[in-house]
Structure formats: C-alpha cells, structure tokens
Write a protein that holds these residues in place. Structure first.
Motif, PDB file in Angstrom:
ATOM      1  N   TYR A  44       0.839  -1.196   0.000  1.00  0.00           N
ATOM      2  CA  TYR A  44       0.000   0.000   0.000  1.00  0.00           C
ATOM      3  C   TYR A  44       0.878   1.253   0.000  1.00  0.00           C
ATOM      4  O   TYR A  44       1.744   1.420   0.854  1.00  0.00           O
ATOM      5  CB  TYR A  44      -0.917  -0.013   1.226  1.00  0.00           C
ATOM      6  CG  TYR A  44      -1.845   1.171   1.299  1.00  0.00           C
ATOM      7  CD1 TYR A  44      -2.951   1.245   0.476  1.00  0.00           C
ATOM      8  CD2 TYR A  44      -1.604   2.215   2.178  1.00  0.00           C
ATOM      9  CE1 TYR A  44      -3.805   2.314   0.533  1.00  0.00           C
ATOM     10  CE2 TYR A  44      -2.451   3.296   2.239  1.00  0.00           C
ATOM     11  CZ  TYR A  44      -3.552   3.345   1.414  1.00  0.00           C
ATOM     12  OH  TYR A  44      -4.393   4.410   1.465  1.00  0.00           O
ATOM     13  N   GLY A  45       0.686   2.114  -0.976  1.00  0.00           N
ATOM     14  CA  GLY A  45       1.400   3.377  -1.050  1.00  0.00           C
ATOM     15  C   GLY A  45       2.770   3.301  -1.690  1.00  0.00           C
ATOM     16  O   GLY A  45       3.486   4.300  -1.738  1.00  0.00           O
ATOM     17  N   ALA A  46       3.179   2.147  -2.215  1.00  0.00           N
ATOM     18  CA  ALA A  46       4.510   2.017  -2.833  1.00  0.00           C
ATOM     19  C   ALA A  46       4.490   2.613  -4.240  1.00  0.00           C
ATOM     20  O   ALA A  46       3.460   2.658  -4.909  1.00  0.00           O
ATOM     21  CB  ALA A  46       4.933   0.561  -2.881  1.00  0.00           C
ATOM     22  N   SER A  47       5.647   3.048  -4.695  1.00  0.00           N
ATOM     23  CA  SER A  47       5.765   3.634  -6.025  1.00  0.00           C
ATOM     24  C   SER A  47       6.493   2.649  -6.951  1.00  0.00           C
ATOM     25  O   SER A  47       7.113   1.689  -6.486  1.00  0.00           O
ATOM     26  CB  SER A  47       6.557   4.944  -5.951  1.00  0.00           C
ATOM     27  OG  SER A  47       7.897   4.675  -5.617  1.00  0.00           O
ATOM     28  N   PRO A  48       6.448   2.890  -8.260  1.00  0.00           N
ATOM     29  CA  PRO A  48       7.188   2.018  -9.180  1.00  0.00           C
ATOM     30  C   PRO A  48       8.697   2.003  -8.913  1.00  0.00           C
ATOM     31  O   PRO A  48       9.364   1.000  -9.148  1.00  0.00           O
ATOM     32  CB  PRO A  48       6.884   2.619 -10.558  1.00  0.00           C
ATOM     33  CG  PRO A  48       5.580   3.297 -10.394  1.00  0.00           C
ATOM     34  CD  PRO A  48       5.585   3.823  -8.980  1.00  0.00           C
ATOM     35  N   ALA A  49       9.219   3.108  -8.398  1.00  0.00           N
ATOM     36  CA  ALA A  49      10.652   3.146  -8.081  1.00  0.00           C
ATOM     37  C   ALA A  49      11.013   2.131  -7.001  1.00  0.00           C
ATOM     38  O   ALA A  49      12.133   1.607  -6.977  1.00  0.00           O
ATOM     39  CB  ALA A  49      11.046   4.551  -7.636  1.00  0.00           C
ATOM     40  N   THR A  50      10.063   1.827  -6.126  1.00  0.00           N
ATOM     41  CA  THR A  50      10.297   0.823  -5.085  1.00  0.00           C
ATOM     42  C   THR A  50      10.541  -0.541  -5.718  1.00  0.00           C
ATOM     43  O   THR A  50      11.445  -1.273  -5.319  1.00  0.00           O
ATOM     44  CB  THR A  50       9.089   0.745  -4.134  1.00  0.00           C
ATOM     45  OG1 THR A  50       8.828   2.032  -3.618  1.00  0.00           O
ATOM     46  CG2 THR A  50       9.337  -0.224  -3.007  1.00  0.00           C
ATOM     47  N   GLY A  51       9.741  -0.903  -6.710  1.00  0.00           N
ATOM     48  CA  GLY A  51       9.911  -2.178  -7.394  1.00  0.00           C
ATOM     49  C   GLY A  51      11.211  -2.261  -8.154  1.00  0.00           C
ATOM     50  O   GLY A  51      11.897  -3.285  -8.124  1.00  0.00           O
ATOM     51  N   ASP A  52      11.563  -1.169  -8.839  1.00  0.00           N
ATOM     52  CA  ASP A  52      12.835  -1.142  -9.561  1.00  0.00           C
ATOM     53  C   ASP A  52      14.005  -1.343  -8.610  1.00  0.00           C
ATOM     54  O   ASP A  52      14.918  -2.134  -8.881  1.00  0.00           O
ATOM     55  CB  ASP A  52      13.005   0.193 -10.297  1.00  0.00           C
ATOM     56  CG  ASP A  52      12.039   0.351 -11.462  1.00  0.00           C
ATOM     57  OD1 ASP A  52      11.446  -0.661 -11.892  1.00  0.00           O
ATOM     58  OD2 ASP A  52      11.880   1.495 -11.924  1.00  0.00           O
ATOM     59  N   ALA A  53      13.976  -0.629  -7.496  1.00  0.00           N
ATOM     60  CA  ALA A  53      15.084  -0.705  -6.538  1.00  0.00           C
ATOM     61  C   ALA A  53      15.181  -2.090  -5.904  1.00  0.00           C
ATOM     62  O   ALA A  53      16.290  -2.626  -5.738  1.00  0.00           O
ATOM     63  CB  ALA A  53      14.916   0.355  -5.454  1.00  0.00           C
ATOM     64  N   GLU A  54      14.054  -2.684  -5.563  1.00  0.00           N
ATOM     65  CA  GLU A  54      14.071  -4.007  -4.924  1.00  0.00           C
ATOM     66  C   GLU A  54      14.552  -5.090  -5.890  1.00  0.00           C
ATOM     67  O   GLU A  54      15.334  -5.961  -5.518  1.00  0.00           O
ATOM     68  CB  GLU A  54      12.684  -4.356  -4.390  1.00  0.00           C
ATOM     69  CG  GLU A  54      12.639  -5.611  -3.580  1.00  0.00           C
ATOM     70  CD  GLU A  54      13.439  -5.538  -2.297  1.00  0.00           C
ATOM     71  OE1 GLU A  54      13.860  -6.612  -1.812  1.00  0.00           O
ATOM     72  OE2 GLU A  54      13.667  -4.437  -1.766  1.00  0.00           O
ATOM     73  N   VAL A  80       0.183  -4.327 -10.665  1.00  0.00           N
ATOM     74  CA  VAL A  80       1.574  -3.953 -10.899  1.00  0.00           C
ATOM     75  C   VAL A  80       2.243  -5.077 -11.686  1.00  0.00           C
ATOM     76  O   VAL A  80       1.929  -6.252 -11.504  1.00  0.00           O
ATOM     77  CB  VAL A  80       2.316  -3.687  -9.565  1.00  0.00           C
ATOM     78  CG1 VAL A  80       2.363  -4.931  -8.710  1.00  0.00           C
ATOM     79  CG2 VAL A  80       3.717  -3.182  -9.818  1.00  0.00           C
ATOM     80  N   GLU A  81       3.131  -4.693 -12.591  1.00  0.00           N
ATOM     81  CA  GLU A  81       3.906  -5.675 -13.348  1.00  0.00           C
ATOM     82  C   GLU A  81       5.361  -5.235 -13.367  1.00  0.00           C
ATOM     83  O   GLU A  81       5.661  -4.074 -13.670  1.00  0.00           O
ATOM     84  CB  GLU A  81       3.397  -5.811 -14.782  1.00  0.00           C
ATOM     85  CG  GLU A  81       4.208  -6.821 -15.578  1.00  0.00           C
ATOM     86  CD  GLU A  81       3.784  -6.917 -17.030  1.00  0.00           C
ATOM     87  OE1 GLU A  81       3.958  -7.994 -17.596  1.00  0.00           O
ATOM     88  OE2 GLU A  81       3.317  -5.909 -17.584  1.00  0.00           O
ATOM     89  N   VAL A  82       6.245  -6.150 -13.035  1.00  0.00           N
ATOM     90  CA  VAL A  82       7.682  -5.892 -13.071  1.00  0.00           C
ATOM     91  C   VAL A  82       8.290  -6.830 -14.107  1.00  0.00           C
ATOM     92  O   VAL A  82       8.061  -8.043 -14.080  1.00  0.00           O
ATOM     93  CB  VAL A  82       8.334  -6.118 -11.694  1.00  0.00           C
ATOM     94  CG1 VAL A  82       9.834  -5.907 -11.767  1.00  0.00           C
ATOM     95  CG2 VAL A  82       7.726  -5.194 -10.658  1.00  0.00           C
ATOM     96  N   VAL A  83       9.057  -6.254 -15.032  1.00  0.00           N
ATOM     97  CA  VAL A  83       9.698  -7.023 -16.095  1.00  0.00           C
ATOM     98  C   VAL A  83      11.209  -6.877 -15.943  1.00  0.00           C
ATOM     99  O   VAL A  83      11.729  -5.763 -15.842  1.00  0.00           O
ATOM    100  CB  VAL A  83       9.262  -6.531 -17.495  1.00  0.00           C
ATOM    101  CG1 VAL A  83       9.972  -7.310 -18.582  1.00  0.00           C
ATOM    102  CG2 VAL A  83       7.761  -6.614 -17.651  1.00  0.00           C
ATOM    103  N   VAL A  84      11.903  -8.005 -15.910  1.00  0.00           N
ATOM    104  CA  VAL A  84      13.362  -8.022 -15.813  1.00  0.00           C
ATOM    105  C   VAL A  84      13.895  -8.658 -17.088  1.00  0.00           C
ATOM    106  O   VAL A  84      13.500  -9.769 -17.458  1.00  0.00           O
ATOM    107  CB  VAL A  84      13.838  -8.811 -14.576  1.00  0.00           C
ATOM    108  CG1 VAL A  84      15.349  -8.902 -14.549  1.00  0.00           C
ATOM    109  CG2 VAL A  84      13.322  -8.170 -13.303  1.00  0.00           C
ATOM    110  N   THR A  85      14.782  -7.942 -17.771  1.00  0.00           N
ATOM    111  CA  THR A  85      15.424  -8.473 -18.972  1.00  0.00           C
ATOM    112  C   THR A  85      16.933  -8.419 -18.795  1.00  0.00           C
ATOM    113  O   THR A  85      17.451  -7.631 -18.001  1.00  0.00           O
ATOM    114  CB  THR A  85      15.034  -7.667 -20.227  1.00  0.00           C
ATOM    115  OG1 THR A  85      15.420  -6.306 -20.032  1.00  0.00           O
ATOM    116  CG2 THR A  85      13.552  -7.752 -20.501  1.00  0.00           C
ATOM    117  N   GLY A  86      17.608  -9.256 -19.531  1.00  0.00           N
ATOM    118  CA  GLY A  86      19.067  -9.281 -19.479  1.00  0.00           C
ATOM    119  C   GLY A  86      19.599 -10.359 -20.395  1.00  0.00           C
ATOM    120  O   GLY A  86      18.869 -10.939 -21.196  1.00  0.00           O
TER     121      GLY A  86
END
Length: 112
Positions: A44-54, A80-86
């Motif tokens: 609750y209240g988290a931003s997209p930057a939180t997901g990127d950093a984690e 929310v969706e987090v995508v990791v590529t590499g």
C-alpha cells in the motif's frame, strides 16, 4: 584413435549442458528479481521506483547470473507488473541468450 574421434562430440555435449544450465539459472534469477520487485511494489502506497530498486537489489546480491539487466515497473489500474530483462552468461563468446521474465499482482488497497 577412438579417443580422438570421441573428444569433439563429448566436448560439444558438455558445453551444451553447461550453457543450458546457465540459461536456466538466468531465467530463474530474473524471475526471482521480478517477483521481489512486484511484491515490494504491491504494498500500500509504494511507487514504481520501489519495485525497480528491490529488483535491482536482488540482482546485485545474486551476482553475475545476468548481464545488461533492465528492470521496468508498470502500475496499471490496481495491478503492478515488473519485467526483468538481461543476457545469460555464455560459455561461447559469440552466442548471446536473451532472458525476459515478469511478475505481476494486485496492489494492496484500503477498503473501509
């Protein structure tokens, strides 16, 4: 003579097994990072930057399983969706194996 004939196929098979293992491990690490990022952003209240950093913190702790990583966090509506590529580590320098994993989930919300 037989050893000289069998050395090529045995080495090829060995490198194929090692490369397959490295790609599988890279997929697993990318999925773990995406899951960690999504779980952090779902709060609750988290931003997209939180997901990127984690997700990036997770990748930094694991080590060099993935190179040239990119983490993207999107919030659309109540999800929310987090995508990791590499790229996976490669045994052969002229081959690259691209990895893309994503994790998503609903955002926590307060309902009175």
């Amino acid at each position: 003579m037989e050893f000289a004939i069998l050395t090529g196929p045995i080495l090829t098979l060995t490198f194929m097994i090692v490369q397959t293992s490295l790609v599988w491990y890279a997929h697993s690490v990318a999925l773990g990072a995406a899951t960690q990022g999504a779980n952090a952003t779902r709060l609750y209240g988290a931003s997209p930057a939180t997901g990127d950093a984690e997700a990036q913190r997770f990748l930094d702790q694991i080590g060099p399983a993935l190179t040239d990583t990119t983490v993207t966090t999107r919030i659309t509506g109540d999800r929310v969706e987090v995508v990791v590529t590499g790229e996976a580590q490669s045994v052969l320098p002229w081959m690259t194996f691209h990895v893309r994993q994503s994790a998503s989930g609903p955002i926590e919300r307060w309902i009175p």
